[in-house]
Design a protein around this motif. Structure first.
Motif, mmCIF file in Angstrom:
data_model
loop_
_atom_site.group_PDB
_atom_site.id
_atom_site.type_symbol
_atom_site.label_atom_id
_atom_site.label_comp_id
_atom_site.label_asym_id
_atom_site.label_seq_id
_atom_site.Cartn_x
_atom_site.Cartn_y
_atom_site.Cartn_z
ATOM 1 N N ARG A 162 0.833 -1.212 0.000
ATOM 2 C CA ARG A 162 0.000 0.000 0.000
ATOM 3 C C ARG A 162 0.865 1.259 0.000
ATOM 4 N N GLN A 163 1.891 1.248 0.858
ATOM 5 C CA GLN A 163 2.766 2.411 0.983
ATOM 6 C C GLN A 163 3.566 2.619 -0.311
ATOM 7 N N VAL A 164 4.056 1.506 -0.881
ATOM 8 C CA VAL A 164 4.814 1.607 -2.131
ATOM 9 C C VAL A 164 3.921 2.138 -3.244
ATOM 10 N N GLY A 165 2.713 1.597 -3.325
ATOM 11 C CA GLY A 165 1.795 2.048 -4.376
ATOM 12 C C GLY A 165 1.478 3.531 -4.240
ATOM 13 N N ALA A 166 1.224 3.969 -3.019
ATOM 14 C CA ALA A 166 0.854 5.373 -2.803
ATOM 15 C C ALA A 166 2.008 6.306 -3.178
ATOM 16 N N LEU A 167 3.231 5.927 -2.774
ATOM 17 C CA LEU A 167 4.360 6.818 -3.058
ATOM 18 C C LEU A 167 4.713 6.795 -4.553
ATOM 19 N N CYS A 168 4.582 5.620 -5.184
ATOM 20 C CA CYS A 168 4.842 5.561 -6.627
ATOM 21 C C CYS A 168 3.830 6.409 -7.394
ATOM 22 N N ALA A 169 2.581 6.368 -6.961
ATOM 23 C CA ALA A 169 1.573 7.189 -7.650
ATOM 24 C C ALA A 169 1.941 8.675 -7.552
ATOM 25 N N ARG A 170 2.455 9.088 -6.402
ATOM 26 C CA ARG A 170 2.880 10.487 -6.249
ATOM 27 C C ARG A 170 4.119 10.770 -7.098
ATOM 28 N N MET A 171 5.033 9.793 -7.155
ATOM 29 C CA MET A 171 6.233 9.969 -7.986
ATOM 30 C C MET A 171 5.854 10.091 -9.461
ATOM 31 N N GLU A 172 4.874 9.301 -9.872
ATOM 32 C CA GLU A 172 4.473 9.354 -11.275
ATOM 33 C C GLU A 172 3.961 10.749 -11.627
ATOM 34 N N ARG A 173 3.177 11.327 -10.702
ATOM 35 C CA ARG A 173 2.695 12.684 -10.960
ATOM 36 C C ARG A 173 3.850 13.680 -10.974
ATOM 37 N N LEU A 174 4.771 13.519 -10.010
ATOM 38 C CA LEU A 174 5.902 14.443 -9.931
ATOM 39 C C LEU A 174 6.769 14.364 -11.188
ATOM 40 N N CYS A 175 7.017 13.156 -11.641
ATOM 41 C CA CYS A 175 7.965 12.972 -12.743
ATOM 42 C C CYS A 175 7.334 13.252 -14.106
ATOM 43 N N ALA A 176 6.023 13.251 -14.149
ATOM 44 C CA ALA A 176 5.299 13.713 -15.335
ATOM 45 C C ALA A 176 5.832 13.102 -16.633
ATOM 46 N N GLY A 177 5.824 11.783 -16.695
ATOM 47 C CA GLY A 177 6.215 11.140 -17.948
ATOM 48 C C GLY A 177 7.642 10.631 -17.943
ATOM 49 N N ARG A 178 8.470 11.186 -17.052
ATOM 50 C CA ARG A 178 9.823 10.651 -16.928
ATOM 51 C C ARG A 178 9.794 9.421 -16.038
ATOM 52 N N PRO A 179 10.655 8.451 -16.306
ATOM 53 C CA PRO A 179 10.647 7.270 -15.441
ATOM 54 C C PRO A 179 11.244 7.562 -14.071
ATOM 55 N N PHE A 180 10.916 6.714 -13.101
ATOM 56 C CA PHE A 180 11.584 6.727 -11.804
ATOM 57 C C PHE A 180 11.892 5.278 -11.440
#
Lengths: 315, 315
Positions: free
Chosen positions: A193-211
């Protein structure tokens, strides 16, 4: 296409083999350069294309990485992407002189771990990212700068980590010039749950760039966390053959999430990896022979993939 | 409140300990009744309330379950919910004479496995569910009838399994009178996407009634599959202490998903289990001493829960 997108395409899953770096950090018996070469060759034969091959550290204190130049030469000969840790200015100096494809800086999610691990505050670690990125721009524009955030999901020193602070740090690293940011569950504290939540935020932050997501299987959550990461936009996952890479903060624990098992996971989820499990088994045999003191983990190595069923899902 | 809802409340996660049944099926050294009693007592002390305690099979061929009456007496004394396998009419006869709380029938997802494992076609296995449910209604209305669908995610004999057929079988079992249906990844073939998709269909089919997910960790996907099940409506998960329960179809493979690790997973996901990991460790020590030939698995037993962080998520 940018160099970043060429190395880490946004539309597919990339697995980074970190065993030759993270897996050797605490190794009891160090593999010879010849064995590491055979391992890298065989794993590349299995389809792996992304490697952390070492760390730019003083050879006298870190003999396991003394042959990083040789490993980079092997990587160049094989045409794979190579990365190495640059933990201070001297390491960055050294890396810039080589043909390495990616320089990895480490930033701790907590002040306490930053001081304990790097002997500098977090802000200074972000400054190092800025320094490395600036020198890269000036001297070696082809290289990728990676900022890995250690203890991003919990810290062995300070305990809980505020996700807001991790996202703020990731933003600071990108602003400082990092091309790509990784989040590490360094001590294997977290769940899906924690990984999913933080990845979802990273995806928004990175805006198309991979992380990148870097997981340790200390508490058996590694594969579940990788699945949650893939479900929430992560497209680059660190793993190591046989789960090599014990954690200094959790004695007796397993190391990185197991490469072979992440391949199986990704394939069942419909992400083709291009990686052959039989080839990984052969690479593992080389690593096992070269590192007799280490425990190798993972289920695929024991059970193999199902012989009579389509376990590679349709993409 | 129905008896089913009292035993398996729809609003919380229930973990079923199957080690005393599935874990003993292929055991090399059988634990004594005294050791099994101590194990059950200690695990109950840790907060576990649901157990498969054995199988109603001929004692001469299955000595590991010869003491099922004693185990039921222990369960009754401790006030826990007990379940046992009734694989044929004779087993159901025997079970109905006892104080067992739940009779578990097994239906195979494929004709080939049904013939190999039960020597009867799938339709006849559903008829056995009907027979058991009818006798329960007449003779022991307090008992729960559970229909477990083996090989629901892939079959070691016939390979791929059509999810439509699994759902049709589940529907047939419910229609035949089963109170609860379980889906088993008997040989550990599947991944979280497949588990999530089938659980979502089961949730619709069961319309508010719980269903069970039974996972084997043969290919390291057990915890990820459990997470996907929880994400998609499953509220009852089978597991075994130390992952006991080797699979006859996958030599060398691990067994059931590890109980301790599922507790950690569920807690990180915000599902309070009421189970104490230190208590499980003590129960595991009893089982390990009683079964010296078995391999015990799991990460929590090695690493322990983080001492300095809130790993139990807020519900």
């Amino acid at each position: 296409m940018s160099r970043l997108a060429a190395i880490y395409p946004a539309d597919r899953v990339t697995l980074r083999e970190v065993g030759l770096r993270d897996g050797l950090q605490l190794a009891k018996a160090l593999p010879s350069t010849a064995a590491k070469t055979a391992w890298l060759e065989r794993e590349t034969g299995a389809g792996v294309r992304h490697y952390e091959v070492g760390s730019f550290l003083p050879a006298e204190r870190f003999p396991q990485f003394a042959d990083i130049a040789e490993m980079l030469a092997v990587g160049a000969r094989l045409g794979v992407h190579t990365a190495g840790l640059t933990l201070n200015e001297r390491g960055a100096d050294a890396a810039l002189q080589t043909g390495i494809g990616e320089m990895v800086c480490v930033v701790s999610a907590t002040e306490e771990h930053s001081q304990a691990n790097m002997r500098r505050p977090r802000a200074a670690a972000v400054d190092l990212v800025r320094h490395v990125a600036a020198r890269r721009d000036a001297e070696a524009p082809g290289k990728i700068v990676n900022a890995g955030i250690a203890m991003a999901f919990g810290c062995s020193i300070s305990g809980d980590v505020d996700p807001d602070q991790v996202i703020a740090l990731a933003e600071a690293c990108l602003e400082a010039g990092a091309d790509i940011v990784g989040l590490a569950d360094t001590v294997g504290y977290t769940g899906p749950r924690q990984v999913g939540a933080l990845c979802a935020r990273m995806e928004r932050l990175c805006a198309g760039r991979p992380f990148i997501i870097h997981l340790h299987d200390t508490r058996g959550m590694g594969i579940a966390n990788a699945a949650a990461a893939l479900d929430n936009g992560a497209r680059v996952i660190d793993a190591s053959l046989g789960g090599l890479g014990g954690c200094p903060f959790a004695p007796g624990a397993t190391g990185n999430v197991v490469f072979e098992d992440v391949v199986y996971l990704a394939e069942t989820m419909g992400y083709p990896t291009g990686i052959d499990l039989d080839g990984l088994k052969q690479a593992r045999a080389i690593a096992e022979e070269a590192m007799p003191g280490e425990q190798f983990h993972g289920a695929l190595a024991r059970a193999g993939a199902p012989a009579n069923a389509r376990w590679r899902a349709m993409a």
